[in-house]
Design a protein around this motif. Structure first.
Motif, PDB file in Angstrom:
ATOM      1  N   SER A 248       0.826  -1.209   0.000  1.00  0.00           N
ATOM      2  CA  SER A 248       0.000   0.000   0.000  1.00  0.00           C
ATOM      3  C   SER A 248       0.860   1.259   0.000  1.00  0.00           C
ATOM      4  CB  SER A 248      -0.926  -0.003   1.222  1.00  0.00           C
ATOM      5  OG  SER A 248      -0.180  -0.090   2.427  1.00  0.00           O
ATOM      6  N   ARG A 249       2.054   1.163   0.547  1.00  0.00           N
ATOM      7  CA  ARG A 249       3.005   2.282   0.514  1.00  0.00           C
ATOM      8  C   ARG A 249       4.403   1.707   0.492  1.00  0.00           C
ATOM      9  NH1 ARG A 249       6.311   4.192   3.865  1.00  0.00           N
ATOM     10  NH2 ARG A 249       5.355   3.268   5.709  1.00  0.00           N
ATOM     11  N   ASN A 250       5.203   2.172  -0.445  1.00  0.00           N
ATOM     12  CA  ASN A 250       6.584   1.709  -0.523  1.00  0.00           C
ATOM     13  C   ASN A 250       7.430   2.287   0.603  1.00  0.00           C
ATOM     14  OD1 ASN A 250       7.008  -0.115  -2.725  1.00  0.00           O
ATOM     15  ND2 ASN A 250       6.545   1.570  -4.139  1.00  0.00           N
ATOM     16  N   GLY A 251       8.545   1.620   0.855  1.00  0.00           N
ATOM     17  CA  GLY A 251       9.497   2.128   1.830  1.00  0.00           C
ATOM     18  C   GLY A 251      10.361   3.223   1.235  1.00  0.00           C
ATOM     19  N   THR A 252      11.370   3.643   1.964  1.00  0.00           N
ATOM     20  CA  THR A 252      12.273   4.705   1.520  1.00  0.00           C
ATOM     21  C   THR A 252      12.833   4.392   0.129  1.00  0.00           C
ATOM     22  OG1 THR A 252      12.902   5.238   3.790  1.00  0.00           O
ATOM     23  CG2 THR A 252      14.443   5.887   2.051  1.00  0.00           C
ATOM     24  N   PRO A 253      12.727   5.341  -0.804  1.00  0.00           N
ATOM     25  CA  PRO A 253      13.243   5.106  -2.160  1.00  0.00           C
ATOM     26  C   PRO A 253      14.750   4.878  -2.179  1.00  0.00           C
ATOM     27  CG  PRO A 253      11.727   6.960  -2.144  1.00  0.00           C
ATOM     28  CD  PRO A 253      11.998   6.619  -0.712  1.00  0.00           C
ATOM     29  N   VAL A 254      15.160   3.947  -3.013  1.00  0.00           N
ATOM     30  CA  VAL A 254      16.571   3.620  -3.232  1.00  0.00           C
ATOM     31  C   VAL A 254      16.851   3.773  -4.719  1.00  0.00           C
ATOM     32  CG1 VAL A 254      18.343   1.829  -3.084  1.00  0.00           C
ATOM     33  CG2 VAL A 254      16.587   1.988  -1.305  1.00  0.00           C
ATOM     34  N   MET A 255      17.968   4.393  -5.059  1.00  0.00           N
ATOM     35  CA  MET A 255      18.330   4.569  -6.471  1.00  0.00           C
ATOM     36  C   MET A 255      19.750   4.060  -6.687  1.00  0.00           C
ATOM     37  SD  MET A 255      17.944   7.981  -8.844  1.00  0.00           S
ATOM     38  CE  MET A 255      19.075   9.005  -7.889  1.00  0.00           C
ATOM     39  N   VAL A 256      19.897   3.056  -7.564  1.00  0.00           N
ATOM     40  CA  VAL A 256      21.205   2.502  -7.909  1.00  0.00           C
ATOM     41  C   VAL A 256      21.606   3.061  -9.265  1.00  0.00           C
ATOM     42  CG1 VAL A 256      22.548   0.413  -8.325  1.00  0.00           C
ATOM     43  CG2 VAL A 256      20.697   0.381  -6.632  1.00  0.00           C
ATOM     44  N   ILE A 257      22.761   3.720  -9.329  1.00  0.00           N
ATOM     45  CA  ILE A 257      23.215   4.364 -10.559  1.00  0.00           C
ATOM     46  C   ILE A 257      24.645   3.936 -10.880  1.00  0.00           C
ATOM     47  CG2 ILE A 257      21.728   6.379 -10.226  1.00  0.00           C
ATOM     48  CD1 ILE A 257      24.179   7.928  -9.241  1.00  0.00           C
ATOM     49  N   GLY A 258      25.081   4.222 -12.109  1.00  0.00           N
ATOM     50  CA  GLY A 258      26.472   4.024 -12.490  1.00  0.00           C
ATOM     51  C   GLY A 258      26.797   2.595 -12.898  1.00  0.00           C
ATOM     52  N   HIS A 259      28.082   2.376 -13.141  1.00  0.00           N
ATOM     53  CA  HIS A 259      28.585   1.076 -13.576  1.00  0.00           C
ATOM     54  C   HIS A 259      29.812   0.713 -12.733  1.00  0.00           C
ATOM     55  CE1 HIS A 259      26.010   1.374 -17.136  1.00  0.00           C
ATOM     56  NE2 HIS A 259      26.426   2.635 -17.251  1.00  0.00           N
ATOM     57  N   ASN A 260      30.061  -0.568 -12.600  1.00  0.00           N
ATOM     58  CA  ASN A 260      31.243  -0.982 -11.860  1.00  0.00           C
ATOM     59  C   ASN A 260      32.502  -0.345 -12.444  1.00  0.00           C
ATOM     60  OD1 ASN A 260      29.636  -2.568 -10.270  1.00  0.00           O
ATOM     61  ND2 ASN A 260      30.729  -4.478 -10.672  1.00  0.00           N
ATOM     62  N   PRO A 261      33.382   0.161 -11.600  1.00  0.00           N
ATOM     63  CA  PRO A 261      34.603   0.807 -12.106  1.00  0.00           C
ATOM     64  C   PRO A 261      35.534  -0.204 -12.751  1.00  0.00           C
ATOM     65  CG  PRO A 261      34.709   0.558  -9.720  1.00  0.00           C
ATOM     66  CD  PRO A 261      33.319   0.154 -10.125  1.00  0.00           C
ATOM     67  N   ALA A 262      36.278   0.246 -13.763  1.00  0.00           N
ATOM     68  CA  ALA A 262      37.235  -0.633 -14.437  1.00  0.00           C
ATOM     69  C   ALA A 262      38.449  -0.919 -13.561  1.00  0.00           C
ATOM     70  CB  ALA A 262      37.671  -0.005 -15.756  1.00  0.00           C
ATOM     71  N   GLY A 263      38.758   0.010 -12.680  1.00  0.00           N
ATOM     72  CA  GLY A 263      39.873  -0.164 -11.756  1.00  0.00           C
ATOM     73  C   GLY A 263      39.452   0.261 -10.367  1.00  0.00           C
ATOM     74  N   ARG A 264      40.364   0.871  -9.648  1.00  0.00           N
ATOM     75  CA  ARG A 264      40.043   1.346  -8.310  1.00  0.00           C
ATOM     76  C   ARG A 264      39.033   2.482  -8.396  1.00  0.00           C
ATOM     77  NH1 ARG A 264      44.831   3.747  -4.730  1.00  0.00           N
ATOM     78  NH2 ARG A 264      44.724   5.253  -6.403  1.00  0.00           N
ATOM     79  N   PRO A 265      37.939   2.418  -7.629  1.00  0.00           N
ATOM     80  CA  PRO A 265      36.950   3.500  -7.681  1.00  0.00           C
ATOM     81  C   PRO A 265      37.532   4.796  -7.126  1.00  0.00           C
ATOM     82  CG  PRO A 265      36.462   2.018  -5.866  1.00  0.00           C
ATOM     83  CD  PRO A 265      37.570   1.379  -6.651  1.00  0.00           C
ATOM     84  N   GLN A 266      37.127   5.894  -7.702  1.00  0.00           N
ATOM     85  CA  GLN A 266      37.600   7.205  -7.260  1.00  0.00           C
ATOM     86  C   GLN A 266      36.405   8.116  -7.071  1.00  0.00           C
ATOM     87  OE1 GLN A 266      40.368   7.778 -10.681  1.00  0.00           O
ATOM     88  NE2 GLN A 266      41.924   8.104  -9.116  1.00  0.00           N
ATOM     89  N   GLN A 267      36.153   8.531  -5.819  1.00  0.00           N
ATOM     90  CA  GLN A 267      35.076   9.496  -5.610  1.00  0.00           C
ATOM     91  C   GLN A 267      35.525  10.916  -5.915  1.00  0.00           C
ATOM     92  OE1 GLN A 267      35.657   7.391  -2.621  1.00  0.00           O
ATOM     93  NE2 GLN A 267      36.133   8.781  -0.938  1.00  0.00           N
TER      94      GLN A 267
END
Length: 304
Positions: A248-267
């Motif tokens: 009847s009502r969804n929980g907190t929205p979650v959004m998954v974006i992007g693609h797995n990094p080719a190497g070490r991830p960099q924020q």
């Protein structure tokens, strides 16, 4: 044959370097992650500088690691905890895996709020009308949590590995459990998941505490976070409401974006003598496909 062997060797060496970045010391970083308190409007954003990891003064007998610790200890700022963990989490490498000559991003000061070091924007205009939103960015292997478009928390994650990807999409937190054994564990092994919050009931995807590589996606599709972040999300996010066996009502929205990094991830990407954020949030969240059956029964954004 020789070409195939060369390619295989390069893959092995690349994988070895990637996996040799270390694991997050979850107990050691707990106090740092818990500094994320209060309105983001009161949090200063740090400026970054580039530091070359090497022995800058061979006559002082300190070596590159001791010199780094001494350098950051003398920088201004209110954060009096172990500043090395700010450096490690920012550069996605533990101190024992830093290489001579490596470029590291160092904050010019140390505010007493982990959000000050966040690659996520403090304000996300597209989420202004949403009470809560939890974002998982696979490209940087991080998460960001928002309330009415204001950043309330962020941290590191480890999503599904390349042969078991965490799918991009819009989901909702559904049900939770503070302890559960994974059904994916091989016979004779126990994979213990603490502070688990499911965000796709049919695919069995959860956000939960587990061993957390600092620099690569390693899970079987779930999203690993640190103990501090898992506990926080367990109490912060809301689950779904059901009536007559239907949502009847969804929980907190979650959004998954992007693609797995080719190497070490960099924020952060090094740019000149500073840094530019690698987090790229969509201006229109509807451009991200719905990723769960639950939205057929209740609107994705209806979650609180």
């Amino acid at each position: 044959m020789r070409q195939a062997l060369v390619i295989l060797t390069m893959v092995i060496l690349t994988t070895t370097r990637l996996f040799a970045q270390g694991y997050v010391d979850q107990q050691a970083v707990y106090p740092l992650l818990e500094t994320q308190i209060g309105d983001i409007d009161n949090v200063p954003k740090v400026d970054w500088e580039v530091y070359i990891y090497k022995d800058h003064n061979k006559k002082d007998g300190k070596g590159q690691w001791s010199e780094l610790l001494a350098y950051i200890k003398d920088l201004p700022g209110e954060y009096t905890g172990d500043r090395r963990y700010v450096i490690e989490l920012t550069n996605r490498v533990t101190g024992d895996n830093m290489k001579m000559g490596q470029k590291l991003l160092i904050p010019k000061s140390f505010p007493n709020d982990w959000r000050a070091y966040s690659p996520y924007p403090f304000q996300y205009a597209a989420a202004t009308d949403m009470p809560k939103l939890f974002i998982i960015d696979k490209s940087t292997q991080t998460f960001g949590a928002y309330e009415y478009g204001k950043l309330v928390r962020w941290g590191l994650v480890s999503t599904g590995r390349n042969d078991d990807l965490t799918p991009v999409g819009r989901y909702n937190f559904n049900w939770k459990d503070d302890y559960r054994l994974s059904s994916e564990a091989p016979e004779g092994e126990l994979w213990e998941m603490y502070w688990m919050f499911n965000f796709d009931a049919r695919l069995g995807m959860h956000v939960h505490q587990y061993s957390l590589p600092i620099a690569y996606p390693a899970s079987h599709g779930c999203v690993r976070v640190s103990e501090a972040d898992a506990k926080w999300n367990f109490g912060w996010a809301n689950g779904w409401s059901q009536s007559g066996g239907r949502v009847s009502r969804n929980g907190t929205p979650v959004m998954v974006i992007g693609h797995n990094p080719a190497g070490r991830p960099q924020q952060w990407n090094i740019s000149g003598e500073g840094a530019v954020s690698s987090v790229d949030l969509p201006s229109n969240m509807e451009s991200i496909p719905l990723g769960s059956y639950a939205q057929r029964e209740a609107d994705w954004a209806s979650g609180q």
